[in-house]
Scaffold this motif. Structure first.
Motif: not given
Length: 241
Positions: A185, A220-221, A223, A225
């Protein structure tokens, strides 16, 4: 005789070897003069295929060593800023893969340097060159379908393998296999949306000719996604998602 545009490539990997480099070598107006990639073994394969003698594993060395008019940048997202900044400071035009940068301030700085030096920076986004998006753009901006009130765009697909979440298929095209930088990420600058969402936003802004005045998103996330829903309010108050 017109002088050919001398092009160097920073990030001579799978995507560049499939999309950017073939266009350069096939163009009568351009000349491929240098390739850069950190993986020397993969770099040699690309260089041999396209018959390029000037190869580098350090982009700074390439920019210092080779006379060029412009560069194509196809490195991991988080490296775009430093790659583009130095190329501009060397007086080179830049075509950079999306996203331009992973931070707003970095993008603003790149734009300022280019404007101050009278150089061109282009982000490699598809919608301005697609037939269907130009058709829709003409319908909207001619007023033929009236004022836009709402826009809905969806992109559903399986990209887990490029994020390291599924096995890489054996039959992918290209001179060399893709790396899995998107699985990091920090290198990727996030997850799926920063990688592919720029296509959807480009399509929205290109076809409507309007800018955003408000943006909201659910991931959804945040950091890293894989699924994102975004709502955009355009300057004419049209709502988009």
């Amino acid at each position: 005789m017109n002088k050919k545009i001398r092009i160097g490539v920073i990030g001579a990997g799978s995507f560049a070897s499939r999309r950017h480099i073939p266009i350069v070598v096939q163009s009568p107006d351009a000349e491929l003069v240098a390739l850069c990639r950190r993986n020397k073994e993969m770099l040699k394969k690309v260089a041999e295929h396209f018959k390029c003698d000037n190869i580098f594993t350090d982009y700074k060395e390439m920019l210092d060593s080779v006379q060029m008019d412009g560069v194509i940048i196809a490195t991991p997202h988080a490296l775009h800023y430093e790659n583009a900044k130095l190329a501009l400071e060397k007086g080179l035009h830049v075509l950079v893969e999306k996203p331009l940068t992973v931070k707003t301030k970095e993008a603003e700085e790149i734009a300022k340097i280019a404007n101050d030096k009278g150089l061109i920076v282009v982000v490699a986004l598809n919608p301005p060159y697609w037939q269907h998006t130009n058709y829709v753009r003409e319908l909207i901006q001619s007023g033929e379908i009236g004022e836009i009130e709402e826009v809905n765009i969806s992109w559903i697909g399986n990209a887990e393998h490029v994020f390291g979440l599924a096995p890489m298929p054996d039959n992918l095209p290209g001179i060399v296999p893709p790396t899995i930088f998107r699985g990091d990420s920090k290198l990727g600058g996030g997850g799926h949306f920063i990688d592919s969402g720029s296509h959807l936003l480009s399509e929205l802004f290109w076809t409507t000719g309007l800018n955003a005045c408000e943006i909201n998103a659910i991931m959804d996330n945040p950091e890293f996604d894989m699924r994102t829903i975004m709502s955009v309010k355009l300057e004419n108050s049209a709502l988009c998602n």
